[in-house]
Write an enzyme that holds these catalytic residues in place. Sequence first.
Site, mmCIF file in Angstrom:
data_model
loop_
_atom_site.group_PDB
_atom_site.id
_atom_site.type_symbol
_atom_site.label_atom_id
_atom_site.label_comp_id
_atom_site.label_asym_id
_atom_site.label_seq_id
_atom_site.Cartn_x
_atom_site.Cartn_y
_atom_site.Cartn_z
ATOM 1 N N SER A 67 22.159 -15.010 -2.621
ATOM 2 C CA SER A 67 22.081 -14.292 -4.017
ATOM 3 C C SER A 67 21.987 -12.410 -3.860
ATOM 4 O O SER A 67 21.597 -12.054 -2.735
ATOM 5 C CB SER A 67 19.815 -14.143 -4.053
ATOM 6 N N HIS A 118 25.002 -0.585 -11.254
ATOM 7 C CA HIS A 118 26.147 0.729 -10.503
ATOM 8 C C HIS A 118 25.192 1.697 -12.081
ATOM 9 O O HIS A 118 25.199 0.661 -12.910
ATOM 10 C CB HIS A 118 27.924 0.198 -11.173
ATOM 11 N N CYS A 152 19.187 -17.850 -5.663
ATOM 12 C CA CYS A 152 18.445 -19.069 -5.230
ATOM 13 C C CYS A 152 17.648 -19.103 -4.960
ATOM 14 O O CYS A 152 16.819 -18.698 -3.968
ATOM 15 C CB CYS A 152 20.013 -19.526 -4.046
#
Length: 264
Positions: free
Chosen positions: A112, A117, A140
């Site tokens: 995961s 950004h 996950c």
Amino acid sequence: MKKLKLHGFNNLTKSLSFCIYDICYAKTAEERDGYIAYIDELYNANRLTEILSETCSIIGANILNIARQDYEPQGASVTILVSEEPIDPKLIDQTEHPGPLPETVVAHLDKSHICVHTYPESHPEGGLCTFRADIEVSTCGVISPLKALNYLIHQLESDIVTIDYRVRGFTRDVNGMKHFIDHEINSIQNFMSEDMKSLYDMVDVNVYQENIFHTKMLLKEFDLKHYMFHTKPEDLTETERQEITAALWKEMREIYYGRNISAV
């Protein structure tokens, strides 16, 4: 939804991604440069690291490593490697309700990640400036990225938000039956607090059979003084205030609807 007794690891991937926008009007070139410098410093790599470290705490992930980078002339990203903490699945809250509020970055939990950004932007004509943060939380196992949604929207003080949530893959129970989702969800909005929902106009576009959920948010209240950088509305003429308000509102609607809107 009744808790599942699984055979082995929970192999479902739950991905939450969203764009957050902040809009501003800067009257002169100097003010535009000042806004970009201000917002770039406000959301630098160090602050993003703090925000995403708290995000990892909220979703129950253990940080292994952090990498961060500020860019020239502007922008930042951060990467956090994490692992899923040894959690008793019986203690995981899978109910459909908002996560906590606070009083880029990539994270990896087993299979995961969390990433963010930033993109400050302006145009030399028109005075409009935008700041966009792209955030993705993909997990996950039993960890739910939706628990971090409330916190992240609150921290980044957004004018417009577009959110996507998707559950991919499948996991098996002890009887060999495949399960393509392990929690109930009708809308991303159900994971937001009531005070958060009261601030925004929102619309959903969901594809339930594919476990794909989409929500768009536009701030309801518009007060010109909150969108001016180093200029007070009272220092402008009534005509200038009306023109700037129209330009800002058009910009926000175009981003919200994802299309250019002709001037009326």
